[in-house]
Design a protein around this motif. Structure first.
Motif: not given
Ligand SMILES: [Zn+2]
Length: 688
Positions: A10, A309, A313, A331
C-alpha cells in the motif's frame, strides 16, 4: 496489513514527498489552514493540466499551466522520454534542460514578480502495459504504461511537468477515446462523452504531492451517500467489464466503511471515493481512491479487509499526513482501526489469533533485523511490515488497554480535529493522548517507538502460601535489559476459574504478592497476548518465514546434480531472496538455521543421519510435496522442503514463498491443501 498474493504494497504518501522533509515541515503551516473545499487560491503551486491519451497508440499529449505564487528559485521536472513542444516562463522561453536519470529538469530563477506563470506543452510515447508483471515489478518500473486494457501513469514517472519538492493543488482534464474512462485523485467536476471521445475534469484543491492517472475500458457505477453533517459523498467503481458485477457489493461496502469511520473519528474529509480496477496485480491507495488489481478485487475477503484499510487511509495518511522523518504512524493506526478492529468485531478469539500472528512474526526475526518505529517510513520488505504495521498496531492496543476505550477514542477524535490536512508526528499523537487522558505518556511512547526489539518477560518463580482470607501467590517476573515499564497481564488459574491481574513491571526482577480467595493452581503469563514482547521459543514455535528472513540461514540442497538440483536452487533463491549460503549435503549439521530441500527419500535419509525428528505425522503421506519447520534441540530452526519428484518440487517455486507464516504446508502440485502453525504453549508455572 493484509498481504494479497503475498506481495502487495500500500503506497500512501503520494501527497508528501518525504525525502524532502525540511521543506514540507515549512509547508505544513500553509497547508494547515487549508480545507479542500476552499483551498485552490491558497496553494503556492497550482497545476492546470489538459492531457489527451490514446491507449491504442500509446501516445500522450498535454498542456499544463503552472501558477507559482512564490519568488524562490524553482525546478521544473518532466520525464526524459517526453518532448517539450513549447515551454515558457511568463514571457521567456524555457531554456535548455539538464538530464538526470529518467528525468529532465529546468532551473527557473527566483523572481520577485508574482505569481509566475509557467506553460508547457509536451507529448510522447508511453510504455506498453505489461500485465505479466507481479506487484513489486510494477512498482519498480515507475514507467508510464498504457494499453487498451488499462493505463497507469504514476506520478514518479514524470508524466506531467511538475515543480520539484513542492506540494501543489491541481485541475486535471483527461481526454480519451470513446469507451475509455480516466481518473485522478480528487473531485470529478464534470465529464462528457461525445463522438470525439470521453472527457473528464478533476480538481484537487488542497496541496498534494503528486498525481497518478489511471484509465481503462471501465464501466462506472455510482452511488451517493450522505456523510456526517449531511454532506454528499459520491462513491464510484471504475471496473473492467469482466468484474462489473462486483460493483454494487463494493459500493455498499465502501459506504459502510465511511459510516464506520465517520462515527469513530470524524467527517470524511473528501467529496468522493472510488474503487478502480487495474489489469496488473497492483494495490495502491491514494486520497479519494484505491487502485486494485482485477484479480485482487475478485478475492472474496478483500471487501471485508483491505478495502476498509484503504478507505481508512483517507483519514490516516491522506487526511493527516505522517511526518516521515519522525516515523510513519499511519500504517500502524490504520492496521489497528481496520484489519485488527474487524477481527475484534468477529470474535475475541479471532483478535487473539491476529495478535499471536504478529508476535510470532516478530519472534521469527533474528536480533538486529528490526528497527525502532520512529525509523519506519513504508513497507519495503517483511521485516519493515512486522514493525511498521504490526508492532505499531500493538502499541495502539496497549495504549487503549492503558487508557480505556473511551479516552482512547476521544484522543483520536481530537487528533483528527487538530491535525486534519497537516503533517503530524508521533509526538503530535502522544500530545493528543496526553491532553485527553491527562496522563504522562512520555515513557510509554518513548520505549515503544525509539527502541528496536521487544521486551523479553518470563515468570522466574511462583509460590503459593496460605493466608488469613485465603491464599497468597508470590510471582517473580524477570525481564531482559534494557528494562521496560510494562503492565504485564497475568492469569491465576484457580479451582473456580481464572482471575486476571495486571502487574507493573519496571525492573529486571520483581516479586509481586497477590491475594486470591480460591485455591490457586497455576500462574500464566499474558495468556491473551496483549503485551508486545519477544515470545519464548515454546510460545512461538518456528514458522517458515524464519528461514526466509534470517540472513544467517544456510541452504542445503540434497539433489546432487541434474535438473532437480537446479529446481531446488531456484526454489531456495525464491524463498530466501538473497545470495544463498550453500552447505554441502554431506557436511555435518551446521550450527546455523538451515533450509533443506530435497526429494522424499533424500530428505528422510538426511533427517535420520542427523538424528532429527522424522517427517511429522500431520504431513506424512499427504500431497505431492510438503514443507515444515523443526525446532532443533540447540534452538536452531530448520525448514524442510520435501517433494515426491522433480515436477512436484518445481510446482512449489511460485506458491511456497507465500506461506511464510505457516509451520507446515502440504501441496498437491501448486495448490496448498493443508497448512498450519505448530501449537503454541503459554508460559505457565504450576503452584504447589
Ligand atoms: Zn496501509
Amino acid at each position: 496489513m493484509r498481504r494479497i498474493g503475498g506481495a502487495r504494497l500500500y503506497r500512501i504518501g503520494r501527497n508528501v514527498a518525504w525525502v524532502l522533509l525540511p521543506f514540507f515541515v515549512a509547508t505544513a503551516t500553509s497547508a494547515a489552514s487549508v480545507v479542500p473545499a476552499a483551498a485552490a487560491d491558497t496553494a503556492e503551486i497550482h497545476y492546470d493540466i489538459t492531457v489527451r491519451i490514446n491507449p491504442g497508440a500509446r501516445t500522450i499529449e498535454g498542456r499544463s499551466v503552472i501558477t507559482a505564487k512564490t519568488s524562490e528559485e524553482l525546478t521544473l521536472v518532466l520525464g526524459r522520454r517526453f518532448e517539450v513542444m513549447h515551454g515558457r516562463v511568463d514571457a521567456t522561453s524555457l531554456g535548455p534542460s539538464a538530464i538526470t536519470g529518467k528525468m529532465r529538469a529546468w532551473r527557473i530563477p527566483g523572481d520577485k514578480q508574482m505569481p509566475r506563470r509557467i506553460e508547457v506543452h509536451w507529448r510522447g510515447e508511453l510504455s506498453a502495459l505489461d500485465t505479466s508483471l507481479d506487484h513489486p515489478q510494477t512498482l519498480g518500473r515507475n514507467e508510464p504504461a498504457s494499453s487498451d486494457a488499462g493505463t497507469f501513469l504514476p506520478d514518479s514517472s514524470g508524466w506531467y511537468p511538475y515543480i520539484a519538492e513542492k506540494l501543489a493543488s491541481y485541475h486535471v482534464s483527461i481526454e480519451l477515446p470513446g469507451g475509455q474512462r480516466g481518473i485522478v485523485a480528487g473531485r470529478l467536476v464534470e465529464e462528457s462523452e461525445t463522438d470525439e471521445g470521453y472527457r473528464a475534469h478533476f480538481e484537487f484543491p488542497a496541496p498534494t504531492g503528486g498525481i497518478d492517472l489511471m484509465a481503462g475500458p471501465y464501466k462506472v457505477e455510482t452511488s451517493t451517500m450522505r456523510g456526517a453533517g449531511g454532506k454528499t459523498i459520491q462513491l464510484r467503481t471504475y471496473f473492467h467489464p469482466q468484474i462489473a458485477d462486483l460493483a454494487s457489493a463494493y459500493l455498499s461496502s465502501v459506504k459502510g466503511y465511511i459510516e464506520l469511520y465517520e462515527s469513530w473519528i470524524g467527517a470524511y474529509p473528501f467529496t468522493e471515493f472510488s474503487v478502480v480496477s487495474s489489469p496488473t496485480p497492483t494495490g495502491f491507495g491514494m486520497p479519494t481512491l484505491t487502485y486494485l488489481g482485477i484479480e485482487v478485487l475478485r478475492l472474496p475477503f478483500i471487501r471485508s479487509t483491505s478495502l476498509g484499510h484503504e478507505v481508512l487511509h483517507n483519514w490516516w495518511g491522506n487526511g493527516v499526513y505522517p511526518d516521515y522523518a519522525q516515523g510513519n504512524w499511519s500504517e500502524g493506526l490504520t492496521t489497528f482501526m481496520a484489519d485488527y478492529a474487524y477481527k475484534e468485531r468477529e470474535s475475541p478469539e479471532a483478535a487473539r489469533e491476529m495478535r499471536r500472528g504478529w508476535l510470532r512474526d516478530f519472534a521469527a526475526l533474528s536480533p538486529g533485523q528490526d528497527a525502532p518505529l520512529t525509523t519506519f517510513t513504508s513497507r519495503t520488505h517483511g521485516a519493515t511490515q512486522i514493525v511498521g504495521y504490526n508492532k505499531a498496531a500493538m502499541t495502539f492496543l496497549m495504549l487503549r488497554d492503558l487508557l480505556g476505550r473511551e479516552t482512547f477514542d476521544q484522543a483520536l477524535q481530537a487528533f483528527w480535529r487538530e491535525q486534519r490536512f497537516r503533517i503530524a508526528s508521533w509526538a503530535d499523537l502522544r500530545g493528543a493522548f496526553q491532553t485527553v487522558s491527562k496522563q504522562d505518556l512520555n515513557s510509554f511512547f518513548d520505549q515503544w517507538l525509539t527502541r528496536a526489539g521487544a521486551p523479553v518477560v518470563r515468570i522466574a518463580e511462583a509460590k503459593r502460601t496460605k493466608s488469613d482470607s485465603g491464599y497468597r501467590v508470590n510471582v517473580t517476573l524477570e525481564q531482559a535489559a534494557p528494562e521496560y515499564r510494562l503492565r504485564v497481564p497475568v492469569a491465576i488459574r484457580t479451582g473456580e476459574g481464572e482471575e486476571m491481574r495486571t502487574l507493573d513491571l519496571e525492573h529486571g526482577r520483581q516479586t509481586f504478592t497477590l491475594d486470591v480467595r480460591a485455591l490457586p493452581l497455576e500462574v500464566i503469563l499474558d495468556p491473551d497476548l496483549r503485551l508486545f514482547r519477544r515470545l519464548m521459543p515454546d510460545e512461538a514455535p518456528p514458522i517458515l518465514r524464519q528461514i526466509m528472513v534470517d540472513r544467517a540461514a544456510v541452504t542445503i540442497l540434497l539433489p546432487e546434480s541434474g535438473e532437480v538440483r537446479g529446481t531446488a536452487e531456484t526454489l531456495a533463491g525464491k524463498l530466501q531472496n538473497r545470495a544463498l549460503k550453500l552447505v554441502p549435503a554431506t557436511d555435518s549439521l551446521p550450527s546455523a538455521p538451515a533450509l533443506v530441500i530435497g526429494l522424499e527419500e533424500q530428505v528422510d535419509a538426511w533427517l535420520a543421519r542427523h538424528q532429527l525428528p522424522r517427517r511429522p505425522e500431520i504431513v506424512r503421506d499427504k500431497g505431492s510435496a510438503q514443507a515444515w519447520t523443526v525446532s532443533r534441540s540447540d534452538g536452531m530452526t530448520l525448514a524442510v522442503v520435501s517433494a515426491r519428484e522433480a515436477a512436484s518440487l518445481a510446482a512449489l517455486i511460485r506458491p511456497l514463498p507465500h506461506y511464510g507464516r505457516q509451520s507446515y504446508v502440504i501441496f498437491d502440485g501448486a495448490k496448498a491443501i493443508g497448512r498450519g502453525a505448530w501449537p503454541t504453549r503459554v508460559q505457565a508455572v504450576k503452584l504447589d
